[in-house]
Structures are given as C-alpha cells and as structure tokens.
Scaffold this active site. Sequence first.
Site, PDB file in Angstrom:
ATOM      1  N   ASP A 149      54.207  31.989  25.692  1.00  0.00           N
ATOM      2  CA  ASP A 149      55.431  31.647  24.980  1.00  0.00           C
ATOM      3  C   ASP A 149      56.585  31.354  25.930  1.00  0.00           C
ATOM      4  O   ASP A 149      56.905  32.164  26.809  1.00  0.00           O
ATOM      5  CB  ASP A 149      55.834  32.791  24.047  1.00  0.00           C
ATOM      6  CG  ASP A 149      54.814  33.035  22.941  1.00  0.00           C
ATOM      7  OD1 ASP A 149      54.052  32.107  22.617  1.00  0.00           O
ATOM      8  OD2 ASP A 149      54.796  34.156  22.397  1.00  0.00           O
ATOM      9  N   ASP A 173      52.123  33.198  31.577  1.00  0.00           N
ATOM     10  CA  ASP A 173      52.468  33.645  30.239  1.00  0.00           C
ATOM     11  C   ASP A 173      52.273  32.438  29.323  1.00  0.00           C
ATOM     12  O   ASP A 173      52.078  31.308  29.791  1.00  0.00           O
ATOM     13  CB  ASP A 173      53.922  34.127  30.247  1.00  0.00           C
ATOM     14  CG  ASP A 173      54.408  34.537  28.881  1.00  0.00           C
ATOM     15  OD1 ASP A 173      53.638  35.155  28.118  1.00  0.00           O
ATOM     16  OD2 ASP A 173      55.588  34.241  28.559  1.00  0.00           O
TER      17      ASP A 173
END
Length: 199
Positions: A22, A20
């Site tokens: 963020d 991922d």
Amino acid sequence: MTKSMLKKMPSKFPKMIVFDLDYTLWPDWIDCTNGPPYTYDESTNAVVNTTGEYLGFFEHTADIIALIKSFPDTQIGIASRTQTPEWAKKAIGLLRIPGLDNTPLVENVDYLEIYPGSKLKHFKSLSEKSGISCSDMLFFDDESRNREVCKLGVHFVHVNTRTGITPFQFENALHAFASNSGAKQTKMDGFFTAKSKMK
C-alpha cells in the site's frame, strides 16, 4: 524503462529487495477499498471490483520489478501488514509486469509475508525462509514506523506516497546500500540478462 535507467551500476547488489504494498507499489490502502471479486483490466493494467474501484501500480512499479529480475542473484520479497491479506494476494496474482512477458507480479516474487503486525516479524520470517541475512536486504516502505526493521540490519528506504518509488530514488537506494554494506561485489558479468526485456 531501459538498461539506461541506471546511470551507474552499483558495486554490490542486495541479496533481496523487499517491498511494502500500500502506497509503495500501488496508490491505495487495499483494506480501505471494497475488495474482490476483481476483474483484470488489460488496458490499464489494473484490477477493478464490482463497485467500480480500480487498483493499479504506481507509474514505475512494473519497470522496477522487471529491472530487479535482471540483477545477478537478487530475490524479491513483499512485506505487508495489510488487514486484508487475501485481497492483496488476489491483486498481485492479477496485476502484470509488461517487461517480463506480462506475467503476474506474484510469479516474479520469491517470498511473501502479508499479514497484520510488526514488520520485525515479517523480516525475521523472510530471513529464516530465504537464508539471507537482514543486512543483505533493501526495503521500500511508505510508513516511517516500519523503520524499526533497521534494528535487524535491514536497509530502509522511505517512499513518497504521492509518487511511489521513482527511478531516481531506486538507483540512489542501490548505491547507498552498496556504500553502507562494506565489501565490494565482483560478480558483474551478465548484469542485464536477456530475459528482461524492458521498455
């Protein structure tokens, strides 16, 4: 980070390690910032926008990416559900990996799936594009809801939003993957390649 980051080599490597963005590779929600245009700040390995907001990697991100590039036959993917995919793509096109000749992150990533929606879609697409089974993928993400990808066979690792991925967590995840994957990998020659010059 050096070769000694891994105290013990895993018996099997993932065919793809997916991240991922963020609060996994960097400590912010990019879609909660003011976004580009960005300027690259070499002194901090960060991007800065016209309002003075900085976005850079967590402490160990760049070294972990560099280490993965030394693994035999392991590809790198990004699976992000950000609402501002173009901002994210601009950022990863500027942020650098010092241990890989200061090349941009995006040049060291094999597959990008950056768009809103369930990560089930992201991983189905990663598998289709790469030909790699989801059961051969290791995924680092800060949001527990994305654990849903486990139903596809993905090996999920929850990331601490305050620290990002640490070397200790990364090594443990590799060994857990190997243990949970069953068959042993025998191709260990050239585990650390000369092209990866990590600090």
